[in-house]
Enzyme design. Sequence first.
Site, PDB file in Angstrom:
ATOM      1  N   TYR A  61      -6.894  -0.404   3.432  1.00  0.00           N
ATOM      2  CA  TYR A  61      -6.066  -0.352   2.226  1.00  0.00           C
ATOM      3  C   TYR A  61      -6.135  -1.688   1.480  1.00  0.00           C
ATOM      4  O   TYR A  61      -6.358  -1.726   0.264  1.00  0.00           O
ATOM      5  CB  TYR A  61      -4.621  -0.021   2.591  1.00  0.00           C
ATOM      6  CG  TYR A  61      -3.651  -0.212   1.454  1.00  0.00           C
ATOM      7  CD1 TYR A  61      -3.604   0.694   0.400  1.00  0.00           C
ATOM      8  CD2 TYR A  61      -2.793  -1.309   1.424  1.00  0.00           C
ATOM      9  CE1 TYR A  61      -2.719   0.516  -0.658  1.00  0.00           C
ATOM     10  CE2 TYR A  61      -1.917  -1.493   0.368  1.00  0.00           C
ATOM     11  CZ  TYR A  61      -1.886  -0.582  -0.659  1.00  0.00           C
ATOM     12  OH  TYR A  61      -1.018  -0.773  -1.717  1.00  0.00           O
ATOM     13  N   HIS A 111      -5.595 -10.196  -4.205  1.00  0.00           N
ATOM     14  CA  HIS A 111      -5.563  -9.110  -5.192  1.00  0.00           C
ATOM     15  C   HIS A 111      -5.137  -9.637  -6.556  1.00  0.00           C
ATOM     16  O   HIS A 111      -4.290 -10.517  -6.637  1.00  0.00           O
ATOM     17  CB  HIS A 111      -4.541  -8.031  -4.800  1.00  0.00           C
ATOM     18  CG  HIS A 111      -4.943  -7.213  -3.632  1.00  0.00           C
ATOM     19  ND1 HIS A 111      -4.032  -6.478  -2.914  1.00  0.00           N
ATOM     20  CD2 HIS A 111      -6.145  -6.984  -3.053  1.00  0.00           C
ATOM     21  CE1 HIS A 111      -4.655  -5.839  -1.945  1.00  0.00           C
ATOM     22  NE2 HIS A 111      -5.930  -6.134  -2.007  1.00  0.00           N
ATOM     23  N   HIS A 149      -2.600 -11.009   0.750  1.00  0.00           N
ATOM     24  CA  HIS A 149      -2.133 -10.363   1.971  1.00  0.00           C
ATOM     25  C   HIS A 149      -2.867 -11.047   3.113  1.00  0.00           C
ATOM     26  O   HIS A 149      -4.098 -11.137   3.093  1.00  0.00           O
ATOM     27  CB  HIS A 149      -2.473  -8.869   1.974  1.00  0.00           C
ATOM     28  CG  HIS A 149      -1.814  -8.106   0.888  1.00  0.00           C
ATOM     29  ND1 HIS A 149      -0.625  -7.443   1.063  1.00  0.00           N
ATOM     30  CD2 HIS A 149      -2.174  -7.901  -0.401  1.00  0.00           C
ATOM     31  CE1 HIS A 149      -0.286  -6.850  -0.072  1.00  0.00           C
ATOM     32  NE2 HIS A 149      -1.209  -7.117  -0.982  1.00  0.00           N
TER      33      HIS A 149
END
Length: 197
Positions: free
Chosen positions: A27, A134, A146
Site C-alpha cells: 500500500y 508521498h 511513512h
Amino acid sequence: MAIFHLHASACSKGDGKRGGAGGHARYLLRQGPYAKRVVDRVEGSAVRRFEEDRAAEVVASYSGHLPAWAEGNPLAYWDAADAYERANGTVYRELEFSLPGEFSEERNLELAQAFAEELATVEGGHTPYTLVLHRSTRDPELLHCHLMLSDRINDGHDRTPEQWFINQALKYLTSRSVLRDGGNSARLSRAVGVARS
C-alpha cells in the site's frame, strides 16, 4: 510556518491491518492492488469513472538494514514477518510524519533518511526499515513519510527467514535467533523528541 504531524502505530500479527506487514508495504509503495484506484468525477451532469495511477504519489522509497535474503526486496522481508513472526507478535511499527514545506525536496529526502537511520539504530545493531515519501495529490506542496520499522535487530548473522523471526521468548537463545528490540516504546519516544528538535 512549518506544519508538524507525527503519528505512531503498531501492527500485530493477525490484527488484519491492510493485509499485515506485506500488504501495508505494498500500500505504501503503491504496488500490486494499490497501484491504481478508480475515482468518480462529475463532468457536467454525468459521473465518469477514471482509473488513477497511484505510483506517482511515491516520491522516493528506501529500505535499510534488511537481512541478506531480503536485500533489494523489502516486500520479501515484510511478507516473511507476516509468515514467521510469532502469534500476536508485532510485525511492524509505523511512524507517519510530515516534512517541512519550507525545505527543498532534496533537503527533505536527506532529513527523512537521517531520521529513519536514527530510529533504526538500537543497542546491538540496526532494525530493518522501509521509508516511503508521498506527495499529496490534493496539495502537491505537502510531502509526508511513512516509516515501517521492524522490532528485529540485524546483527549481521546469516539466517533463513524462518530463523530470523524465531520467538525470542524461548528459554534458551541461540545464535540462530534474532534479538528483538525490546525498547521500542523508548525508540518511539525518542522519535518524538528528535522530530521536535
